[in-house]
Structures are given as C-alpha cells and as structure tokens.
Design a protein around this motif. Structure first.
Motif, mmCIF file in Angstrom:
data_model
loop_
_atom_site.group_PDB
_atom_site.id
_atom_site.type_symbol
_atom_site.label_atom_id
_atom_site.label_comp_id
_atom_site.label_asym_id
_atom_site.label_seq_id
_atom_site.Cartn_x
_atom_site.Cartn_y
_atom_site.Cartn_z
ATOM 1 N N LEU A 218 148.435 87.777 44.930
ATOM 2 C CA LEU A 218 147.524 87.169 45.903
ATOM 3 C C LEU A 218 147.741 87.684 47.322
ATOM 4 O O LEU A 218 146.987 87.335 48.225
ATOM 5 C CB LEU A 218 147.685 85.644 45.884
ATOM 6 N N HIS A 219 148.762 88.508 47.519
ATOM 7 C CA HIS A 219 149.052 89.012 48.866
ATOM 8 C C HIS A 219 147.855 89.715 49.491
ATOM 9 O O HIS A 219 147.659 89.662 50.710
ATOM 10 C CB HIS A 219 150.248 89.960 48.839
ATOM 11 N N GLN A 220 147.053 90.380 48.663
ATOM 12 C CA GLN A 220 145.914 91.142 49.183
ATOM 13 C C GLN A 220 144.902 90.262 49.910
ATOM 14 O O GLN A 220 144.122 90.742 50.737
ATOM 15 C CB GLN A 220 145.215 91.862 48.032
ATOM 16 N N TYR A 221 144.902 88.948 49.607
ATOM 17 C CA TYR A 221 143.921 88.050 50.206
ATOM 18 C C TYR A 221 144.465 87.306 51.433
ATOM 19 O O TYR A 221 143.699 86.579 52.080
ATOM 20 C CB TYR A 221 143.465 87.004 49.183
ATOM 21 N N LEU A 222 145.745 87.437 51.719
ATOM 22 C CA LEU A 222 146.378 86.561 52.697
ATOM 23 C C LEU A 222 146.600 87.247 54.039
ATOM 24 O O LEU A 222 147.414 88.176 54.144
ATOM 25 C CB LEU A 222 147.731 86.071 52.166
ATOM 26 N N PRO A 223 145.905 86.807 55.092
ATOM 27 C CA PRO A 223 146.252 87.294 56.422
ATOM 28 C C PRO A 223 147.643 86.785 56.789
ATOM 29 O O PRO A 223 148.067 85.738 56.301
ATOM 30 C CB PRO A 223 145.182 86.665 57.325
ATOM 31 N N GLU A 224 148.365 87.539 57.615
ATOM 32 C CA GLU A 224 149.699 87.081 57.997
ATOM 33 C C GLU A 224 149.581 85.737 58.704
ATOM 34 O O GLU A 224 148.774 85.570 59.624
ATOM 35 C CB GLU A 224 150.396 88.092 58.896
ATOM 36 N N SER A 225 150.380 84.778 58.270
ATOM 37 C CA SER A 225 150.307 83.417 58.786
ATOM 38 C C SER A 225 151.721 82.882 58.974
ATOM 39 O O SER A 225 152.576 83.058 58.104
ATOM 40 C CB SER A 225 149.550 82.502 57.805
ATOM 41 N N ARG A 226 151.950 82.229 60.089
ATOM 42 C CA ARG A 226 153.268 81.650 60.358
ATOM 43 C C ARG A 226 153.087 80.300 61.040
ATOM 44 O O ARG A 226 152.100 80.073 61.745
ATOM 45 C CB ARG A 226 154.100 82.576 61.255
ATOM 46 N N SER A 227 154.040 79.411 60.837
ATOM 47 C CA SER A 227 154.025 78.139 61.565
ATOM 48 C C SER A 227 154.385 78.415 63.013
ATOM 49 O O SER A 227 155.365 79.111 63.298
ATOM 50 C CB SER A 227 155.026 77.158 60.948
ATOM 51 N N LEU A 228 153.578 77.892 63.927
ATOM 52 C CA LEU A 228 153.833 78.105 65.351
ATOM 53 C C LEU A 228 154.837 77.054 65.828
ATOM 54 O O LEU A 228 154.480 75.922 66.120
ATOM 55 C CB LEU A 228 152.532 78.005 66.147
ATOM 56 N N ARG A 229 156.098 77.458 65.904
ATOM 57 C CA ARG A 229 157.156 76.522 66.270
ATOM 58 C C ARG A 229 157.840 76.884 67.591
ATOM 59 O O ARG A 229 158.644 76.115 68.104
ATOM 60 C CB ARG A 229 158.210 76.460 65.162
ATOM 61 N N SER A 230 157.531 78.080 68.125
ATOM 62 C CA SER A 230 158.219 78.504 69.343
ATOM 63 C C SER A 230 157.410 79.595 70.035
ATOM 64 O O SER A 230 156.494 80.197 69.453
ATOM 65 C CB SER A 230 159.612 79.048 69.004
ATOM 66 N N PHE A 231 157.768 79.849 71.286
ATOM 67 C CA PHE A 231 157.132 80.926 72.041
ATOM 68 C C PHE A 231 157.406 82.276 71.373
ATOM 69 O O PHE A 231 156.562 83.175 71.378
ATOM 70 C CB PHE A 231 157.637 80.922 73.483
ATOM 71 N N ALA A 232 158.593 82.422 70.782
ATOM 72 C CA ALA A 232 158.950 83.691 70.129
ATOM 73 C C ALA A 232 157.975 84.026 69.007
ATOM 74 O O ALA A 232 157.608 85.198 68.823
ATOM 75 C CB ALA A 232 160.378 83.613 69.592
ATOM 76 N N VAL A 233 157.547 83.012 68.252
ATOM 77 C CA VAL A 233 156.586 83.245 67.163
ATOM 78 C C VAL A 233 155.245 83.684 67.746
ATOM 79 O O VAL A 233 154.606 84.625 67.261
ATOM 80 C CB VAL A 233 156.420 81.975 66.300
#
Length: 454
Positions: A218-233
C-alpha cells in the motif's frame, strides 16, 4: 439468498396460544423443521413454542401477544431458518441502526436530515425480508435485551424491540460513541447474544496512515504523513515539500485543514479552509508560522502531509470518493466512485464547502490529466479503493462493513490516498429520491444477512 421469505399472520390470542406457531407444511419440509417443541429466535428474543403444520399454506401464524413481544405486525415479511444444533426456528435478520439523535415531536422527520435514508432502508428491508429499527444512545441502559426503537408503519412510531442480530453504528460524533452506556451495550450484545456490530468506531487520520504503512503493497498510495508534535517535524516536512497540508486527526468535511506553501526564500503562506472560501496569511518564516498554530495544537492534533500535484479543473482541485462495502459474501466491493471538484476559491472538495459531484469519466475528461493516463484512471481508482479497504480490515482491529475512501490522481496518473471515513455520508454517492432504493442500501442489508446467517 438461501433462506426463504415468509409473511407473518397475526391471530387473536383468544384463538391461538402464545406458545404455538403455525407453519405451512411446504416450508417445514423445505427447512426440515420438525413438528415439535422448538425455540423461537428473533434477535435476542427466545421463546419456547410448539410447531403446528398447516396444509396448503405458505406463511407463519402467531398470536397477537407473541407478535407484540417481537415487535412484528400483520404481513411483516421475514426470513426463516431452522438451526438444528440448537433446535431453534430463527426469524430475521433483525437489524438495529444506532443513530445520534431523534426528534419525537417532529412526526415527519424524527431523524432530521437522515429521515429519508431511514425510510429507504425500511423499504429495502421489507423487500429482502429483513426487519430494521432505529435507536439512539438514550434507549440504552442496564437492560439492553429490550430497546425502545423507531419503526415505520404508515408513519414513524416507537415500540419495544428485542436487541438486534446486527447493529449498524451510524453515530456521528466520537463523544456519543465513547459514552460508557454505548460501549457497554456493544460489548454485551457481542458477548452475550453473539450479535455483530459493524462500523463500530471512528477512524482518525494518524491511525489509518500508521496502520497502512505496515503493508508494503500500500506504500504506493500513501503520501508521506507524520504527526505534527514539534517545530522540528514541521521544518523537516517543509524542507522536502511545498505545499504541505495540516489536517486535524479527527476532523471531517474539510474542517480545520491548513495548506502551507512557500512564497519566498524563507516566507510561507498559510491557507485556511472556511465555509465561505479560503483565508490566507503570510509569515516571514516557519518559526512565526509555527507560533501561530502552536496554541491550536494544545487541543487539536494535526497530521502533516506531503502536498501533491493533483489534477484540477480550471485550477479547482479534483478528488474522488469511493464507497466501498462488504457484499453478501462478506467481501469488499466498490459500490460507487464519484468525482468531487472543489468550489471556486476552495482547496478542499467537500460538498459542504462548495464542491460539486460528477462521474469519474466526466471529472477526468474536464481535468488537466494528460490523455495517456485517462483510459485506465477509473480502474486504478477502483483497485486502490479495494486494496486500501482490505488493508484497513487486516491492520485495524474493528469490524467495518462500509468505508468512504477519498482518493486523488496526480498529473502523472498516480493514485493517492487522502482519507478513510468509517461513517460515510449517505448523500455522497447518489442523490436521495423518494421511492428509490440505492445500491449502497441494498448492499448494507445483504451484508447484514451474511453476518447473521440469513
């Protein structure tokens, strides 16, 4: 379906005893029902009855008192099956739809905007030989074997009903879904009555993307996504992508989405989705932008996601809503896919924010998708929707019978996943019209029959 549909005749209790059922001989032969003492089963209801065969008769007769205890009425169509292992005659399926709110004083619209859907579902159940009622968390308490439910009989009315074989959870808020009385009810009917509950929980965006990342296919369908927990992210994602999107983990209908795009060497523009259009604000640097949203982050958890070069129609982004449902064999199938074009001065396509619906082919033809990628666009969207639904089933521990899967195409023809909704609106695929039974409604009943063995 293998289980026959029969009509219930209601006989005066002075003529027919409450512990006797009269069945047509042909039906008894077909289902191999013995003419002896059996257990009558309807949802959570159990009652010992003697079976009396009736020559040249195709239906079922029961006393008025017994019919009242079941909540059925003269002419009710139900399916029947004989369960030899428990010596039971099961009628049903009995389907309960758990809804958020009712308006008892509004006789014509006791469920507000979803009243027409409830009528449609009732009509479809009559056609299939299933029985449906609607109930709210207010109907739940210490004794959940009998519930106050809404049924339609020449008008909406409330009656006492046994707990159902299958519950379709249509609660539209997490607050209601997390009520202790709701959690206890779902746990009890699954454990004590062997009932099935589908779409039993909301999905949040982080949960979905984290779960699906574990499936390499399923990686082909997934835009990079991260939880926004800090300014560094934020800084890390913005160094690689422009634009990026901040999406409330528990948001819906496009509410609260922020689009961040670089407009200078250090400066960024934030675009906020509002009902009236897009509100924009420019920041000198990422630090000031982060400071502006940090207060919101105390109460709103954001997913930060890679922006995509999506197809558009005259500068208005286009995406696609696939309604994916389980069928009569318990397998995922695509019921419908529609194109959604954002309204003028909107970057989200939700209908509540000015978006418009169209057929997939129409949306693709009007868009800037290059000609070589148009022919197989619909097929690729369908395949992606099915694979993502199967991934949800495998990776998230809950029962789902239908999912609204939001997909997009970029200008190279690649399919991307935007969001998965476990409580898809009933207005997103085809318009509601009085007297019309939509495929999505029929599919829901077929899946309920599958779950309950009917």
């Amino acid at each position: 379906m293998s289980t026959p549909k029969i009509n219930v005749r209601v006989i005066s209790s002075g003529i027919l005893s409450d512990d006797v059922l009269m069945l047509g001989e042909n039906l008894m032969k077909r289902l191999k029902i013995p003419a002896e003492q059996l257990t009558l089963q309807f949802g959570s209801f159990r009652h010992s009855v003697a079976i009396v065969p009736v020559p040249r008769y195709e239906g079922l007769r029961m006393s008025q008192t017994l019919a009242r205890r079941l909540g059925v009425y003269e002419g009710t169509p139900l399916r029947a099956q004989y369960l030899a292992s428990t010596r039971s005659l099961a009628l049903g399926p009995l389907i309960g739809v758990l809804i958020s709110k009712d308006y008892p004083n509004a006789a014509d619209k006791p469920f507000g905007d979803i009243t027409l859907f409830c009528r449609e579902l009732t009509e479809a159940c009559n056609n299939y030989g299933a029985f449906v009622y609607f109930f709210t968390p207010a109907a739940l308490g210490l004794n959940n074997a009998v519930l106050q439910g809404w049924v339609y009989r020449n008008g909406w009315r409330q009656i006492l009903m046994p707990a159902p074989d299958v519950v379709h959870n249509r609660l539209t808020s997490r607050k209601l879904e997390n009520l202790p009385v709701v959690k206890r009810f779902i746990k009890e009917i699954k454990q004590n009555d062997g009932a099935h509950v589908f779409n039993e929980k909301f999905l949040d965006k982080s949960e979905v993307f984290e779960a699906l990342k574990k499936d390499g296919n399923l990686h082909q369908y997934l835009p990079e996504s991260r939880s926004l927990r800090s300014f560094a992210v934020l800084k890390s994602m913005c160094s690689r992508y422009s634009p990026v999107f901040l999406k409330p983990v528990r948001g819906s209908l496009g509410k609260g989405i922020i689009r961040l795009a670089r407009v200078g060497p250090d400066s960024w523009q934030a675009s906020y989705a509002t009902l009236s259009g897009t509100r924009r604000q420019t920041f000198e640097n990422l630090g000031k932008l982060y400071a502006s949203i940090s207060a919101k982050m105390k109460s709103v958890h954001y997913l930060i996601q890679q922006g995509l070069n999506l197809i558009d129609v005259g500068g208005r982004p286009v995406d696609f809503r696939a309604l994916v449902q389980k069928n009569a064999k318990g397998r995922w199938t695509v019921t419908s896919i529609v194109g959604r074009t954002a309204g003028t001065d909107h970057f989200v396509s939700n209908l509540a924010r000015g978006g418009t619906l169209s057929k997939v082919k129409e949306a693709v033809v009007k868009s800037n998708l290059p000609l070589p990628y148009r022919a197989n666009a619909a097929l690729k969207l369908k395949q992606a929707a099915l694979e993502i639904a199967e991934g949800i089933d495998e990776r998230i521990p809950a029962e789902f019978g239908e999912l609204g899967i939001d997909l997009a195409l970029d200008t190279s023809g690649r399919v991307w996943l935007l969001e998965v909704n476990s409580k898809p609106s009933k207005n997103d695929n085809t318009p509601l019209t009085e007297g019309k039974i939509r495929p999505s409604v029929r599919m829901m009943i077929q899946y309920a029959c599958y779950l309950s063995g009917f």
